[in-house]
Design an enzyme around this catalytic site. Structure first.
Site, mmCIF file in Angstrom:
data_model
loop_
_atom_site.group_PDB
_atom_site.id
_atom_site.type_symbol
_atom_site.label_atom_id
_atom_site.label_comp_id
_atom_site.label_asym_id
_atom_site.label_seq_id
_atom_site.Cartn_x
_atom_site.Cartn_y
_atom_site.Cartn_z
ATOM 1 N N ASP A 1 7.746 1.111 0.027
ATOM 2 C CA ASP A 1 7.047 1.797 -1.046
ATOM 3 C C ASP A 1 6.981 3.301 -0.816
ATOM 4 O OD1 ASP A 1 6.527 -0.730 -2.016
ATOM 5 O OD2 ASP A 1 4.354 -0.511 -2.052
ATOM 6 N N HIS B 1 6.360 1.373 4.255
ATOM 7 C CA HIS B 1 6.435 2.616 3.496
ATOM 8 C C HIS B 1 7.514 3.531 4.077
ATOM 9 C CE1 HIS B 1 2.424 1.093 2.500
ATOM 10 N NE2 HIS B 1 2.547 1.764 1.377
#
Length: 223
Positions: A36, A185
């Site tokens: 992400d 991430h």
């Protein structure tokens, strides 16, 4: 599907449902890696180098303002060219949990347009949606109306709280469960520790005979 509008090309998920998907297309000793908050020039290219070296594919849930930032479009183009799958992660990092459906829809459509413009492909599949901060509100229903499968916020490694490599490596070993999605991430700040943890744990799992698959619902993808 209703509410999409005739001008919007759907995301391309297969039979999307509002329940966020948390499992991979395959079962057993496989993992579905999802990243992400990118693309980020500080982390994503090195991550792509590592994934390419070991023929591992992943989902990249991208933020529109990072795509339009300097270098972002080129990184996105590389993500797609190397066979990874895209997720819509909104135009910014805003918490959308309290937004009305009309505002959610406008943002998701805007981010689809940003992604597709950067890639020069109005039909580019973007089969997944993940809400920033896991704050869903109306976003699940809207995403499904737009042909995107909500992607669960599960098996996190807390890499927004620390970039200590030992901690994240331990967390990733625990989070990478057979047949499930794992959330990491590649953008949104310093992710050097995340990258180091991914390199270590993925190599360990490959040595143990694990495979890597996309989450359920990825749909048809460009070669």
């Amino acid at each position: 599907m209703t509410g999409r509008g005739p001008e919007v090309v759907p995301g391309g998920a297969i039979d999307p449902v509002t329940t966020p998907v948390d499992h991979a297309e395959d079962s057993g000793e496989v993992s579905a890696l999802t990243f992400d908050d990118g693309p980020s020039p500080n982390t994503t290219p090195a991550l792509l180098d590592f994934l390419a070296e070991h023929d591992v594919k992943a989902v990249f849930c991208v933020i529109g303002r990072n795509v339009t930032a300097p270098g972002g479009a080129a990184i996105l183009q590389r993500i797609v060219a190397e066979g990874h799958v895209l997720g819509n992660h909104s135009t910014s990092f805003a918490d959308m949990g309290s937004w009305p459906a009309s505002e959610v829809r406008a943002d998701l459509i805007a981010n689809l347009a940003i992604i597709r413009e950067a890639l020069g492909d109005v039909n580019q599949p973007v089969p997944f949606w993940r809400a920033p901060n896991g704050s869903w509100g109306a976003t699940q229903r809207v995403a499904v109306e737009l042909g995107m499968q909500p992607l669960a916020v599960v098996n996190t490694i807390d890499d927004w709280a620390t970039q200590d490599v030992a901690t994240l490596t331990s967390n990733l070993r625990a989070a990478m469960r057979p047949g499930e999605v794992v959330l990491l991430h590649d953008g949104g700040g310093d992710r050097a520790g995340t990258l180091a943890a991914v390199e270590t744990v993925v190599m360990e799992r490959l040595a143990d005979g694990w495979g890597f698959a996309f989450p359920k619902g990825a749909g048809h993808r460009h070669p």
